[in-house]
Design an enzyme around this catalytic site. Structure first.
Site, PDB file in Angstrom:
ATOM      1  N   GLY A   7       0.875  -1.183   0.000  1.00 39.92           N
ATOM      2  CA  GLY A   7       0.000   0.000   0.000  1.00 39.92           C
ATOM      3  C   GLY A   7       0.905   1.224   0.000  1.00 39.92           C
ATOM      4  O   GLY A   7       1.596   1.498   0.982  1.00 39.92           O
ATOM      5  N   VAL A  11      -0.735   6.413   4.222  1.00 37.54           N
ATOM      6  CA  VAL A  11      -0.097   5.807   5.404  1.00 37.54           C
ATOM      7  C   VAL A  11       1.140   5.002   5.003  1.00 37.54           C
ATOM      8  O   VAL A  11       2.206   5.120   5.630  1.00 37.54           O
ATOM      9  CB  VAL A  11      -1.100   4.901   6.168  1.00 37.54           C
ATOM     10  CG1 VAL A  11      -0.409   4.192   7.329  1.00 37.54           C
ATOM     11  CG2 VAL A  11      -2.272   5.727   6.685  1.00 37.54           C
ATOM     12  N   GLY A  12       1.022   4.184   3.944  1.00 33.08           N
ATOM     13  CA  GLY A  12       2.137   3.337   3.522  1.00 33.08           C
ATOM     14  C   GLY A  12       3.358   4.158   3.134  1.00 33.08           C
ATOM     15  O   GLY A  12       4.482   3.875   3.562  1.00 33.08           O
ATOM     16  N   ASP A  32       2.161  -1.587  -4.479  1.00 33.99           N
ATOM     17  CA  ASP A  32       0.760  -1.153  -4.563  1.00 33.99           C
ATOM     18  C   ASP A  32       0.133  -1.810  -5.791  1.00 33.99           C
ATOM     19  O   ASP A  32       0.822  -2.176  -6.740  1.00 33.99           O
ATOM     20  CB  ASP A  32       0.670   0.379  -4.683  1.00 33.99           C
ATOM     21  CG  ASP A  32      -0.687   0.921  -4.251  1.00 33.99           C
ATOM     22  OD1 ASP A  32      -0.794   1.469  -3.138  1.00 33.99           O
ATOM     23  OD2 ASP A  32      -1.669   0.789  -5.039  1.00 33.99           O
ATOM     24  N   ARG A  82     -11.231   5.537   5.784  1.00 27.85           N
ATOM     25  CA  ARG A  82     -12.589   6.048   5.974  1.00 27.85           C
ATOM     26  C   ARG A  82     -12.712   7.499   5.518  1.00 27.85           C
ATOM     27  O   ARG A  82     -11.733   8.242   5.496  1.00 27.85           O
ATOM     28  CB  ARG A  82     -13.059   5.876   7.413  1.00 27.85           C
ATOM     29  CG  ARG A  82     -12.195   6.527   8.463  1.00 27.85           C
ATOM     30  CD  ARG A  82     -12.781   6.232   9.825  1.00 27.85           C
ATOM     31  NE  ARG A  82     -11.891   6.630  10.893  1.00 27.85           N
ATOM     32  CZ  ARG A  82     -12.283   6.838  12.129  1.00 27.85           C
ATOM     33  NH1 ARG A  82     -13.558   6.699  12.456  1.00 27.85           N
ATOM     34  NH2 ARG A  82     -11.422   7.180  13.053  1.00 27.85           N
ATOM     35  N   HIS A 175      -9.137  -0.757  18.520  1.00 30.33           N
ATOM     36  CA  HIS A 175      -8.750   0.483  17.829  1.00 30.33           C
ATOM     37  C   HIS A 175      -9.986   1.041  17.124  1.00 30.33           C
ATOM     38  O   HIS A 175     -10.052   1.150  15.913  1.00 30.33           O
ATOM     39  CB  HIS A 175      -7.629   0.179  16.826  1.00 30.33           C
ATOM     40  CG  HIS A 175      -7.231   1.349  15.983  1.00 30.33           C
ATOM     41  ND1 HIS A 175      -6.715   2.507  16.490  1.00 30.33           N
ATOM     42  CD2 HIS A 175      -7.271   1.523  14.631  1.00 30.33           C
ATOM     43  CE1 HIS A 175      -6.466   3.352  15.498  1.00 30.33           C
ATOM     44  NE2 HIS A 175      -6.801   2.787  14.355  1.00 30.33           N
TER      45      HIS A 175
HETATM   46  N1  LIG Z   1      -4.296   1.131  12.243  1.00 30.06           N
HETATM   47  C1  LIG Z   1      -4.229   2.443  12.251  1.00 30.06           C
HETATM   48  O1  LIG Z   1      -3.890   3.055  13.260  1.00 30.06           O
HETATM   49  C2  LIG Z   1      -4.577   3.222  11.006  1.00 30.06           C
HETATM   50  C3  LIG Z   1      -4.368   4.609  10.923  1.00 30.06           C
HETATM   51  C4  LIG Z   1      -4.669   5.274   9.732  1.00 30.06           C
HETATM   52  C5  LIG Z   1      -5.175   4.562   8.649  1.00 30.06           C
HETATM   53  N2  LIG Z   1      -5.392   3.234   8.780  1.00 30.06           N
HETATM   54  C6  LIG Z   1      -5.918   2.436   7.669  1.00 30.06           C
HETATM   55  O2  LIG Z   1      -4.850   2.196   6.741  1.00 30.06           O
HETATM   56  C7  LIG Z   1      -5.414   1.937   5.447  1.00 30.06           C
HETATM   57  C8  LIG Z   1      -4.707   2.826   4.411  1.00 30.06           C
HETATM   58  O3  LIG Z   1      -5.020   4.178   4.628  1.00 30.06           O
HETATM   59  P1  LIG Z   1      -4.454   5.296   3.631  1.00 30.06           P
HETATM   60  O4  LIG Z   1      -4.887   6.589   4.162  1.00 30.06           O
HETATM   61  O5  LIG Z   1      -3.015   5.028   3.345  1.00 30.06           O
HETATM   62  O6  LIG Z   1      -5.306   4.950   2.306  1.00 30.06           O
HETATM   63  P2  LIG Z   1      -4.885   5.287   0.788  1.00 30.06           P
HETATM   64  O7  LIG Z   1      -6.122   5.149  -0.024  1.00 30.06           O
HETATM   65  O8  LIG Z   1      -4.121   6.549   0.727  1.00 30.06           O
HETATM   66  O9  LIG Z   1      -3.879   4.092   0.424  1.00 30.06           O
HETATM   67  C9  LIG Z   1      -4.275   2.773   0.328  1.00 30.06           C
HETATM   68  C10 LIG Z   1      -3.496   2.149  -0.821  1.00 30.06           C
HETATM   69  O10 LIG Z   1      -3.782   0.748  -0.849  1.00 30.06           O
HETATM   70  C11 LIG Z   1      -3.702   0.370  -2.220  1.00 30.06           C
HETATM   71  N3  LIG Z   1      -4.324  -0.941  -2.425  1.00 30.06           N
HETATM   72  C12 LIG Z   1      -5.650  -1.244  -2.480  1.00 30.06           C
HETATM   73  N4  LIG Z   1      -5.788  -2.567  -2.700  1.00 30.06           N
HETATM   74  C13 LIG Z   1      -4.557  -3.093  -2.772  1.00 30.06           C
HETATM   75  C14 LIG Z   1      -4.057  -4.404  -2.969  1.00 30.06           C
HETATM   76  N5  LIG Z   1      -4.863  -5.464  -3.134  1.00 30.06           N
HETATM   77  N6  LIG Z   1      -2.713  -4.601  -2.994  1.00 30.06           N
HETATM   78  C15 LIG Z   1      -1.867  -3.542  -2.822  1.00 30.06           C
HETATM   79  N7  LIG Z   1      -2.284  -2.275  -2.633  1.00 30.06           N
HETATM   80  C16 LIG Z   1      -3.618  -2.055  -2.605  1.00 30.06           C
HETATM   81  C17 LIG Z   1      -4.398   1.502  -2.947  1.00 30.06           C
HETATM   82  O11 LIG Z   1      -4.087   1.524  -4.336  1.00 30.06           O
HETATM   83  C18 LIG Z   1      -3.871   2.718  -2.197  1.00 30.06           C
HETATM   84  O12 LIG Z   1      -2.731   3.273  -2.824  1.00 30.06           O
HETATM   85  C19 LIG Z   1      -6.915   2.229   5.585  1.00 30.06           C
HETATM   86  O13 LIG Z   1      -7.628   1.014   5.764  1.00 30.06           O
HETATM   87  C20 LIG Z   1      -7.001   3.084   6.833  1.00 30.06           C
HETATM   88  O14 LIG Z   1      -8.256   3.014   7.459  1.00 30.06           O
HETATM   89  C21 LIG Z   1      -5.109   2.550   9.923  1.00 30.06           C
END
Ligand SMILES: NC(=O)c1ccc[n+]([C@@H]2O[C@H](COP(=O)([O-])OP(=O)(O)OC[C@H]3O[C@@H](n4cnc5c(N)ncnc54)[C@H](O)[C@@H]3O)[C@@H](O)[C@H]2O)c1
Length: 309
Positions: A7, A11-12, A32, A82, A175
């Site tokens: 990802g 976040v990634g 990704d 979200r 969480h």
């Molecule tokens: N645990 C925590 O504390 C925490 C905190 C913030 C966000 N999150 C979660 O982290 C996740 C990512 O958030 P974000 O803001 O980076 O979202 P984002 O949309 O910016 O990034 C997500 C990425 O995942 C990629 N993706 C989707 N399906 C995929 C697959 N099968 N293989 C590889 N890549 C794939 C998308 O193309 C996208 O680039 C969300 O589910 C969010 O809710 C968790």
């Protein structure tokens, strides 16, 4: 040492950026599913190497897991975040399929990897990763408590007008906006209980602002936050790779600890080179035990949704 971040979204990419700036590993792969995104962000980050002075090699991959082969640690951030007004739990339908597929692909090329799950709803995604891979429980760690504890310290620092780094405070439980438990009774400012400085109303405000910390940012930004989540993921990777034996709250499989079984939930753990090396017991009072049980019940009913999708 090789680390993969799956990802390359907000976040990634932020997590990867924090890892390379601190030279936690020799090689980092960003993967990704979106064509070119990981390669582009990897190149952009590599172009900061001479400016920031790091030597970590960063490469990107569009869904080619062979490039991730031999990773010691893999961070899963793939999935949808979200939008304002949504709960983390509403993401389950989409993210469950993504997390399960990613775990299978990762283990094909990195059978010994320790997996960190960040995708939401994180407690359920961690449980799913554990169930679907059958890996030993020390190797599947959900990241949520580190972030929530950091947000808790931020809220406390605002109320106490003190340095956040002088604070010691943890959030346990799920969480989620309603499932996390900021343990204010045990929070200290350089060993002095914060309850000495805050009246009951202020304590309640700190706790409730911590619990909706993520939702507040989602409302302001329009999507879920990334700086603190990315930094929290990197801190976890660092503790594993450098065998730091750090105490963090992480979402791990419970087998009788905290009176819970067959669930992954946030508790204090020791993180080192084997991943989750120990679950640390806390002497919770009756009220906290009840909150922990309620949190577990809510997460368990979310886990049951997995059987329907
Ligand atoms: N645990 C925590 O504390 C925490 C905190 C913030 C966000 N999150 C979660 O982290 C996740 C990512 O958030 P974000 O803001 O980076 O979202 P984002 O949309 O910016 O990034 C997500 C990425 O995942 C990629 N993706 C989707 N399906 C995929 C697959 N099968 N293989 C590889 N890549 C794939 C998308 O193309 C996208 O680039 C969300 O589910 C969010 O809710 C968790």
């Amino acid at each position: 040492m090789k680390v993969t971040v799956v990802g390359a979204g907000a976040v990634g990419a932020t997590c990867a950026d924090n890892i390379v700036r601190r030279e936690i590993c020799h090689e980092l792969v960003l993967l990704d599913i979106k064509e070119g995104l990981a390669e582009g962000k990897a190149q952009d980050m590599m172009q900061t190497a001479t400016l920031l002075g790091f030597d970590t090699l960063i490469s990107g991959s569009t869904n080619d897991y062979s490039k991730t082969a031999g990773s010691e640690v893999v961070v899963i951030t793939s999935g949808i975040p979200r939008k304002p007004g949504m709960t983390r739990e509403e993401l389950i339908g989409t993210n469950a399929g993504i997390v399960k597929t990613v775990c299978t692909n990762i283990l094909q090329y990195s059978p010994n990897a320790i997996i960190i799950v960040i995708s939401n709803p994180m407690d359920t995604m961690t449980y799913l990763a554990l169930q679907s891979t059958g890996l030993p429980k020390n190797r599947i760690i959900g990241m949520g408590g580190i972030l929530d504890s950091s947000r808790f310290k931020y809220q406390l620092s605002q109320h106490l007008n003190c340095s956040a780094s002088d604070l010691n405070a943890i959030v346990i439980g799920g969480h989620g906006d309603t499932t996390m438990i900021p343990l204010i009774r045990l929070a200290t400012l350089n060993s002095i209980p914060v309850t000495q400085f805050l009246d009951a109303e202020a304590q309640q405000k700190v706790v409730s602002d911590t619990m909706i910390g993520g939702a507040t940012l989602t409302k302001l930004i329009g999507t879920s936050a990334w700086y603190a989540p990315g930094a929290a993921g990197a801190a976890l990777v660092e503790a594993i790779i450098r065998d730091e034996k750090k105490l963090f709250t992480c979402c791990v499989s419970l087998d009788g600890e905290y009176d819970q079984k067959d669930i992954c939930l946030g508790v204090p753990v020791i993180i080192g080179k084997s991943g989750c090396e120990k679950i640390v017991p806390i002497d919770l009072n009756e009220e906290e035990k009840e909150m922990f049980k309620k949190s577990a019940d809510a997460v368990r009913s979310m886990n049951e949704v997995l059987t329907t999708i």
